[in-house]
Design a protein around this motif. Structure first.
Motif, PDB file in Angstrom:
ATOM      1  N   GLY A  87       1.037  -1.309  -0.022  1.00 44.46           N
ATOM      2  CA  GLY A  87       0.053   0.001   0.141  1.00 44.46           C
ATOM      3  C   GLY A  87       0.888   1.236   0.061  1.00 44.46           C
ATOM      4  N   SER A  88       2.118   1.290   0.791  1.00 39.84           N
ATOM      5  CA  SER A  88       2.713   2.323   0.861  1.00 39.84           C
ATOM      6  C   SER A  88       3.612   2.848  -0.607  1.00 39.84           C
ATOM      7  N   TYR A  89       3.721   1.586  -1.153  1.00 41.49           N
ATOM      8  CA  TYR A  89       4.439   1.806  -2.680  1.00 41.49           C
ATOM      9  C   TYR A  89       3.453   2.321  -3.661  1.00 41.49           C
ATOM     10  N   ALA A  90       2.191   1.556  -3.492  1.00 43.82           N
ATOM     11  CA  ALA A  90       1.020   1.987  -4.311  1.00 43.82           C
ATOM     12  C   ALA A  90       0.827   3.418  -4.257  1.00 43.82           C
ATOM     13  N   ILE A  91       0.647   3.929  -3.046  1.00 40.27           N
ATOM     14  CA  ILE A  91       0.526   5.319  -2.661  1.00 40.27           C
ATOM     15  C   ILE A  91       1.644   6.238  -3.305  1.00 40.27           C
ATOM     16  N   PHE A  92       2.803   5.830  -3.185  1.00 42.81           N
ATOM     17  CA  PHE A  92       4.027   6.816  -3.440  1.00 42.81           C
ATOM     18  C   PHE A  92       3.732   6.549  -5.020  1.00 42.81           C
ATOM     19  N   ILE A  93       3.735   5.612  -5.576  1.00 41.15           N
ATOM     20  CA  ILE A  93       3.607   5.528  -7.489  1.00 41.15           C
ATOM     21  C   ILE A  93       2.380   6.306  -7.702  1.00 41.15           C
ATOM     22  N   SER A  94       1.208   6.466  -7.115  1.00 37.68           N
ATOM     23  CA  SER A  94       0.098   7.271  -7.431  1.00 37.68           C
ATOM     24  C   SER A  94       0.253   8.812  -7.390  1.00 37.68           C
ATOM     25  N   PHE A  95       1.126   8.925  -6.163  1.00 37.54           N
ATOM     26  CA  PHE A  95       1.386  10.513  -6.061  1.00 37.54           C
ATOM     27  C   PHE A  95       2.569  10.869  -6.918  1.00 37.54           C
ATOM     28  N   ALA A  96       3.482  10.128  -7.117  1.00 40.07           N
ATOM     29  CA  ALA A  96       4.424  10.549  -8.087  1.00 40.07           C
ATOM     30  C   ALA A  96       3.996  10.593  -9.569  1.00 40.07           C
ATOM     31  N   ALA A  97       3.039   9.734  -9.851  1.00 37.00           N
ATOM     32  CA  ALA A  97       2.532   9.947 -11.354  1.00 37.00           C
ATOM     33  C   ALA A  97       1.561  11.173 -11.368  1.00 37.00           C
ATOM     34  N   ALA A 102      11.217  11.345   0.480  1.00 37.42           N
ATOM     35  CA  ALA A 102      10.692  10.283   1.431  1.00 37.42           C
ATOM     36  C   ALA A 102      10.971   8.946   0.989  1.00 37.42           C
ATOM     37  N   LEU A 103      11.048   8.500  -0.171  1.00 40.40           N
ATOM     38  CA  LEU A 103      11.304   7.229  -0.708  1.00 40.40           C
ATOM     39  C   LEU A 103      12.616   6.871  -0.491  1.00 40.40           C
ATOM     40  N   LEU A 104      13.781   7.844  -0.676  1.00 41.63           N
ATOM     41  CA  LEU A 104      15.147   7.599  -0.534  1.00 41.63           C
ATOM     42  C   LEU A 104      15.256   7.345   1.288  1.00 41.63           C
ATOM     43  N   LEU A 105      14.702   8.230   1.783  1.00 49.95           N
ATOM     44  CA  LEU A 105      14.805   7.981   3.320  1.00 49.95           C
ATOM     45  C   LEU A 105      14.072   6.700   3.753  1.00 49.95           C
ATOM     46  N   ARG A 106      13.083   6.131   3.151  1.00 46.36           N
ATOM     47  CA  ARG A 106      12.695   4.870   3.193  1.00 46.36           C
ATOM     48  C   ARG A 106      13.561   3.884   2.956  1.00 46.36           C
ATOM     49  N   VAL A 107      14.147   3.928   1.673  1.00 48.82           N
ATOM     50  CA  VAL A 107      15.161   3.004   1.394  1.00 48.82           C
ATOM     51  C   VAL A 107      16.443   2.863   2.215  1.00 48.82           C
ATOM     52  N   PHE A 108      16.863   4.088   2.678  1.00 48.34           N
ATOM     53  CA  PHE A 108      18.100   4.093   3.501  1.00 48.34           C
ATOM     54  C   PHE A 108      18.023   3.641   4.696  1.00 48.34           C
ATOM     55  N   THR A 109      16.735   3.781   5.471  1.00 47.93           N
ATOM     56  CA  THR A 109      16.525   3.335   6.788  1.00 47.93           C
ATOM     57  C   THR A 109      16.368   1.929   6.552  1.00 47.93           C
ATOM     58  N   ARG A 110      15.918   1.416   5.439  1.00 49.61           N
ATOM     59  CA  ARG A 110      15.485  -0.075   5.523  1.00 49.61           C
ATOM     60  C   ARG A 110      17.006  -0.863   5.299  1.00 49.61           C
ATOM     61  N   PHE A 111      17.718  -0.422   4.440  1.00 51.21           N
ATOM     62  CA  PHE A 111      19.209  -0.811   4.278  1.00 51.21           C
ATOM     63  C   PHE A 111      19.950  -0.673   5.447  1.00 51.21           C
TER      64      PHE A 111
END
Length: 135
Positions: free
Chosen positions: A82-92, A114-123
């Motif tokens: 859901g979080s990625y679907a929301i991101f893709i929808s907003f980005a589009a 926000a996406l980079l922060l999420r990816v960075f914290t995940r890694f």
């Protein structure tokens, strides 16, 4: 840290604001359908509709009882997807608008941050977990 502690309330605020947004969209369709459908087709509404379903499903499963009812694995998948679907929808949506007006560029920059922060914290979390397992 603050975001992590308050994420449930931020999520509810996000869902509530989108509920209000959806109510106004419905009012627009009912009060001025000819203007609403300019540049839109029923098919063009599918991505946004899917995003709304994710937003409301995520809000509904953010209570302890409903989260427990669907199970931890399903809850994680729903909120991750859901979080990625929301991101893709907003980005589009904002990406298309940014191409026409510079007003939307800062919003697109915030989305990307926000996406980079999420990816960075995940890694970072994966690296910490991995180093603890080996160290």
């Amino acid at each position: 840290q603050w975001l992590r502690i308050n994420r449930r309330y931020l999520g509810f605020a996000f869902a509530f604001s989108h509920l209000v947004h959806l109510i106004f969209i419905i009012l627009f369709v009912r009060l001025d359908p000819s203007n609403f459908w300019i540049g839109r087709t029923p098919t063009s509404l599918i991505p946004a509709s899917i995003t709304y379903v994710f937003i409301f499903a995520m809000a509904a499963t953010s209570f302890n009882r409903t989260a427990k009812a669907i199970g931890g694995t399903a809850w994680k998948w729903l909120h991750w997807l859901g979080s990625y679907a929301i991101f893709i929808s907003f980005a589009a949506a904002f990406g298309g608008r940014a191409a026409k007006s510079g007003f939307y560029i800062p919003i697109l920059v915030l989305l990307t941050a926000a996406l980079l922060l999420r990816v960075f914290t995940r890694f970072r979390r994966a690296k910490i977990t991995g180093s603890q397992a080996t160290g």
